[in-house]
Design a protein around this motif. Structure first.
Motif, PDB file in Angstrom:
ATOM      1  N   LEU A  65       2.325   4.384  -2.565  1.00 57.14           N
ATOM      2  CA  LEU A  65       1.529   5.338  -3.336  1.00 57.14           C
ATOM      3  C   LEU A  65       0.693   4.634  -4.391  1.00 57.14           C
ATOM      4  O   LEU A  65      -0.495   4.921  -4.570  1.00 57.14           O
ATOM      5  N   MET A  66       1.331   3.675  -5.100  1.00 55.90           N
ATOM      6  CA  MET A  66       0.598   3.025  -6.187  1.00 55.90           C
ATOM      7  C   MET A  66      -0.417   2.007  -5.668  1.00 55.90           C
ATOM      8  O   MET A  66      -1.567   1.985  -6.105  1.00 55.90           O
ATOM      9  N   GLY A  67      -0.008   1.156  -4.716  1.00 57.18           N
ATOM     10  CA  GLY A  67      -0.933   0.148  -4.187  1.00 57.18           C
ATOM     11  C   GLY A  67      -2.164   0.801  -3.573  1.00 57.18           C
ATOM     12  O   GLY A  67      -3.289   0.316  -3.744  1.00 57.18           O
ATOM     13  N   ASN A  83      -0.371  -4.370   4.201  1.00 61.91           N
ATOM     14  CA  ASN A  83       0.894  -3.674   3.987  1.00 61.91           C
ATOM     15  C   ASN A  83       1.831  -3.997   5.140  1.00 61.91           C
ATOM     16  O   ASN A  83       1.403  -4.209   6.277  1.00 61.91           O
ATOM     17  N   ARG A  84       3.132  -4.019   4.830  1.00 62.44           N
ATOM     18  CA  ARG A  84       4.132  -4.312   5.865  1.00 62.44           C
ATOM     19  C   ARG A  84       3.997  -3.351   7.041  1.00 62.44           C
ATOM     20  O   ARG A  84       3.941  -3.771   8.193  1.00 62.44           O
ATOM     21  N   SER A  85       3.895  -2.030   6.758  1.00 66.23           N
ATOM     22  CA  SER A  85       3.618  -1.079   7.846  1.00 66.23           C
ATOM     23  C   SER A  85       2.109  -0.879   7.893  1.00 66.23           C
ATOM     24  O   SER A  85       1.535  -0.297   6.967  1.00 66.23           O
ATOM     25  N   ALA A  88       1.431   4.612 -15.777  1.00 67.07           N
ATOM     26  CA  ALA A  88       0.648   5.710 -15.179  1.00 67.07           C
ATOM     27  C   ALA A  88       1.268   6.053 -13.837  1.00 67.07           C
ATOM     28  O   ALA A  88       1.965   5.219 -13.244  1.00 67.07           O
ATOM     29  N   VAL A  89       1.015   7.250 -13.363  1.00 69.55           N
ATOM     30  CA  VAL A  89       1.370   7.599 -11.989  1.00 69.55           C
ATOM     31  C   VAL A  89       0.105   7.384 -11.138  1.00 69.55           C
ATOM     32  O   VAL A  89      -0.996   7.244 -11.693  1.00 69.55           O
ATOM     33  N   LEU A 112       0.839  -1.209   0.000  1.00 71.66           N
ATOM     34  CA  LEU A 112       0.000   0.000   0.000  1.00 71.66           C
ATOM     35  C   LEU A 112       0.868   1.250   0.000  1.00 71.66           C
ATOM     36  O   LEU A 112       0.648   2.189   0.763  1.00 71.66           O
ATOM     37  N   GLN A 139       9.336 -12.423  -0.946  1.00 73.00           N
ATOM     38  CA  GLN A 139       9.405 -12.476   0.519  1.00 73.00           C
ATOM     39  C   GLN A 139       7.999 -12.497   1.126  1.00 73.00           C
ATOM     40  O   GLN A 139       7.693 -13.285   2.003  1.00 73.00           O
ATOM     41  N   LEU A 140       7.110 -11.614   0.603  1.00 69.34           N
ATOM     42  CA  LEU A 140       5.797 -11.534   1.257  1.00 69.34           C
ATOM     43  C   LEU A 140       4.860 -12.676   0.849  1.00 69.34           C
ATOM     44  O   LEU A 140       3.946 -13.025   1.580  1.00 69.34           O
ATOM     45  N   CYS A 178       1.928  -5.043  -5.300  1.00 66.65           N
ATOM     46  CA  CYS A 178       2.560  -3.826  -5.831  1.00 66.65           C
ATOM     47  C   CYS A 178       3.509  -3.286  -4.766  1.00 66.65           C
ATOM     48  O   CYS A 178       3.108  -2.495  -3.910  1.00 66.65           O
ATOM     49  N   VAL A 179       4.735  -3.783  -4.799  1.00 71.26           N
ATOM     50  CA  VAL A 179       5.730  -3.375  -3.805  1.00 71.26           C
ATOM     51  C   VAL A 179       6.999  -2.888  -4.503  1.00 71.26           C
ATOM     52  O   VAL A 179       7.021  -2.723  -5.721  1.00 71.26           O
ATOM     53  N   ALA A 219      10.992  -8.339  -2.673  1.00 74.00           N
ATOM     54  CA  ALA A 219       9.935  -8.101  -1.679  1.00 74.00           C
ATOM     55  C   ALA A 219       8.693  -8.927  -2.019  1.00 74.00           C
ATOM     56  O   ALA A 219       8.031  -9.482  -1.131  1.00 74.00           O
ATOM     57  N   ILE A 228       2.677  -0.930 -15.116  1.00 69.32           N
ATOM     58  CA  ILE A 228       1.758   0.213 -14.985  1.00 69.32           C
ATOM     59  C   ILE A 228       2.337   1.411 -15.716  1.00 69.32           C
ATOM     60  O   ILE A 228       3.386   1.934 -15.332  1.00 69.32           O
TER      61      ILE A 228
HETATM   62  N1  FVH Z   1       4.567   5.561  -8.212  1.00 73.10           N
HETATM   63  C1  FVH Z   1       4.656   5.524  -9.545  1.00 73.10           C
HETATM   64  O1  FVH Z   1       4.398   6.501 -10.217  1.00 73.10           O
HETATM   65  C2  FVH Z   1       5.107   4.277 -10.291  1.00 73.10           C
HETATM   66  C3  FVH Z   1       4.339   4.105 -11.574  1.00 73.10           C
HETATM   67  C4  FVH Z   1       4.731   2.867 -12.333  1.00 73.10           C
HETATM   68  C5  FVH Z   1       4.768   1.644 -11.434  1.00 73.10           C
HETATM   69  N2  FVH Z   1       5.496   1.897 -10.227  1.00 73.10           N
HETATM   70  C6  FVH Z   1       5.906   0.701  -9.486  1.00 73.10           C
HETATM   71  O2  FVH Z   1       4.955   0.343  -8.462  1.00 73.10           O
HETATM   72  C7  FVH Z   1       5.666  -0.278  -7.389  1.00 73.10           C
HETATM   73  C8  FVH Z   1       5.315   0.425  -6.081  1.00 73.10           C
HETATM   74  O3  FVH Z   1       5.607   1.797  -6.224  1.00 73.10           O
HETATM   75  P1  FVH Z   1       5.041   2.883  -5.181  1.00 73.10           P
HETATM   76  O4  FVH Z   1       5.063   4.181  -5.864  1.00 73.10           O
HETATM   77  O5  FVH Z   1       3.804   2.413  -4.573  1.00 73.10           O
HETATM   78  O6  FVH Z   1       6.248   2.846  -4.092  1.00 73.10           O
HETATM   79  P2  FVH Z   1       6.233   3.262  -2.540  1.00 73.10           P
HETATM   80  O7  FVH Z   1       5.220   4.296  -2.271  1.00 73.10           O
HETATM   81  O8  FVH Z   1       7.643   3.556  -2.198  1.00 73.10           O
HETATM   82  O9  FVH Z   1       5.775   1.922  -1.798  1.00 73.10           O
HETATM   83  C9  FVH Z   1       6.596   0.778  -1.754  1.00 73.10           C
HETATM   84  C10 FVH Z   1       5.798  -0.364  -1.181  1.00 73.10           C
HETATM   85  O10 FVH Z   1       6.643  -1.533  -1.132  1.00 73.10           O
HETATM   86  C11 FVH Z   1       6.576  -2.057   0.225  1.00 73.10           C
HETATM   87  N3  FVH Z   1       7.784  -2.806   0.513  1.00 73.10           N
HETATM   88  C12 FVH Z   1       9.051  -2.438   0.253  1.00 73.10           C
HETATM   89  N4  FVH Z   1       9.899  -3.417   0.651  1.00 73.10           N
HETATM   90  C13 FVH Z   1       9.140  -4.409   1.176  1.00 73.10           C
HETATM   91  C14 FVH Z   1       9.425  -5.681   1.752  1.00 73.10           C
HETATM   92  N5  FVH Z   1      10.672  -6.149   1.854  1.00 73.10           N
HETATM   93  N6  FVH Z   1       8.375  -6.443   2.171  1.00 73.10           N
HETATM   94  C15 FVH Z   1       7.099  -6.001   2.058  1.00 73.10           C
HETATM   95  N7  FVH Z   1       6.771  -4.804   1.522  1.00 73.10           N
HETATM   96  C16 FVH Z   1       7.775  -4.021   1.080  1.00 73.10           C
HETATM   97  C17 FVH Z   1       6.393  -0.822   1.072  1.00 73.10           C
HETATM   98  O11 FVH Z   1       5.946  -1.218   2.339  1.00 73.10           O
HETATM   99  P3  FVH Z   1       6.118  -0.208   3.608  1.00 73.10           P
HETATM  100  O12 FVH Z   1       7.487   0.442   3.465  1.00 73.10           O
HETATM  101  O13 FVH Z   1       5.023   0.803   3.471  1.00 73.10           O
HETATM  102  O14 FVH Z   1       5.993  -1.050   4.783  1.00 73.10           O
HETATM  103  C18 FVH Z   1       5.331  -0.091   0.265  1.00 73.10           C
HETATM  104  O15 FVH Z   1       4.058  -0.664   0.437  1.00 73.10           O
HETATM  105  C19 FVH Z   1       7.158  -0.161  -7.716  1.00 73.10           C
HETATM  106  O16 FVH Z   1       7.604  -1.369  -8.276  1.00 73.10           O
HETATM  107  C20 FVH Z   1       7.202   0.933  -8.747  1.00 73.10           C
HETATM  108  O17 FVH Z   1       8.308   0.850  -9.617  1.00 73.10           O
HETATM  109  C21 FVH Z   1       5.016   3.022  -9.450  1.00 73.10           C
END
Ligand code: FVH
Length: 284
Positions: free
Chosen positions: A12-14, A32-34, A118-119, A10, A74-75, A65-66, A71, A116
């Motif tokens: 930004l994208m999730g 979500n992890r957090s 898109a933003v 969860l 792992q999850l 979507c992480v 990751a 994806i």
């Molecule tokens: N944001 C965008 O514009 C781009 C558009 C194109 C596609 N991307 C891809 O989408 C993936 C996620 O991107 P995001 O923007 O949601 O990224 P964050 O807001 O930084 O969230 C990252 C989430 O990943 C979780 N996470 C990270 N490491 C782990 C782990 N080891 N185990 C479980 N979850 C993990 C993190 O969790 P938390 O830090 O909140 O606990 C967030 O949910 C990405 O592939 C983009 O390239 C987005």
């Protein structure tokens, strides 16, 4: 807790994916992890799972979507994937997608990969596109729900295709940004307005130039690099002028130099009469 779709991750994208599916009327489970990131979605009606494995059990379609594939693995590790469709919308490489697909199918699940284009703010709105590849049956089954997120484009059964096309699209995007940044630095070197230049001159010019790329694509497919536009020798001279001008203006030509080096190499190899499309032969 039985829902239609589970979303793991969860950021930004999730969060945008989950919020859009809730608005479209789907029953959604989130994890979500957090844990705090699930709260706004719970307020919108999402069920919140205590663990990733619980979220997987909750729905036939499990969207991940992480940050990266490590990751993702792992999850999902230890979750019961039998009878589930795992749709991985995490950015990654074709090899990672193929590996993850083999792992999920080995555990009795179906696998789809997605890219994806898109933003987060674009999700659910016109203009958003998501590329898919993997199990055709799973795509057919879930396409109606996925249409709520973005225009879906299915590329084929090989799960590596969505990341391949995603990375190709991003390659085009970074090339465009590299060109923009070099042009902006050149205009700024004379303290002229970059915003005005970009809007009134650069963007219309880039639109005109974009229109000649599909015919270049046809040339590349055919391996025919004849030109009636501008040959590589002409481009070699233009790029030499560009490099010198950048230096004279006190601007680093770093973003331009790799392209210039390839043009120089192709011309030195005796191909000065060819179209720019011929550079792809140097990259293969
Ligand atoms: N944001 C965008 O514009 C781009 C558009 C194109 C596609 N991307 C891809 O989408 C993936 C996620 O991107 P995001 O923007 O949601 O990224 P964050 O807001 O930084 O969230 C990252 C989430 O990943 C979780 N996470 C990270 N490491 C782990 C782990 N080891 N185990 C479980 N979850 C993990 C993190 O969790 P938390 O830090 O909140 O606990 C967030 O949910 C990405 O592939 C983009 O390239 C987005």
């Amino acid at each position: 807790m039985a829902t239609d779709i589970s979303i793991l991750g969860l950021g930004l994208m999730g969060s945008a994916l989950a919020g859009t599916l809730l608005k479209a009327g789907h029953r959604v489970t989130v994890w979500n992890r957090s844990a705090a990131k699930a709260e706004p979605l719970a307020a919108q009606g999402a069920a919140v799972a205590g663990t990733a494995a619980e979220a997987v059990l909750a729905s036939p379609l499990v969207i991940v979507c992480v940050l990266d594939y490590a990751a993702t693995r792992q999850l999902l590790d230890g979750a019961d994937l039998a009878g589930r469709t795992v749709l991985n919308l995490t950015n990654g490489r074709p090899a990672e997608a193929r590996e993850t697909a083999a792992w999920v199918t080995g555990l009795g699940g179906d696998y789809l990969d997605g890219g994806i284009m898109a933003v987060p703010q674009m999700i659910g709105a016109p203009g958003a596109l998501i590329l898919y590849s993997g199990s055709p049956a799973a795509f057919d089954r879930h396409e109606p729900a996925l249409t709520a997120l973005a225009e879906p484009r299915y590329l084929g059964e090989d799960p590596g295709l969505a990341p391949l096309y995603d990375l190709a699209m991003l390659t085009g995007m970074y090339g465009q940004f590299a060109g923009f940044l070099g042009a902006a630095a050149l205009i700024a070197s004379e303290r002229r307005s970059v915003a005005e230049f970009t809007e009134s001159l650069l963007v219309p010019w880039l639109h005109a130039m974009a229109a000649i790329t599909p015919p270049m694509g046809t040339q590349i497919d055919a391996g025919d690099h004849a030109t009636d536009v501008a040959n590589l020798e002409v481009n070699r001279v233009a790029l030499a002028n560009l490099e010198t001008t950048f230096r004279e203006q006190g601007v680093r030509p770093d973003l331009l130099l790799p392209l210039k080096a390839i043009v120089d190499r192709r011309v030195a190899g005796g191909h000065g009469a060819e179209d720019l499309s011929a550079l792809v032969e140097e990259l293969r």
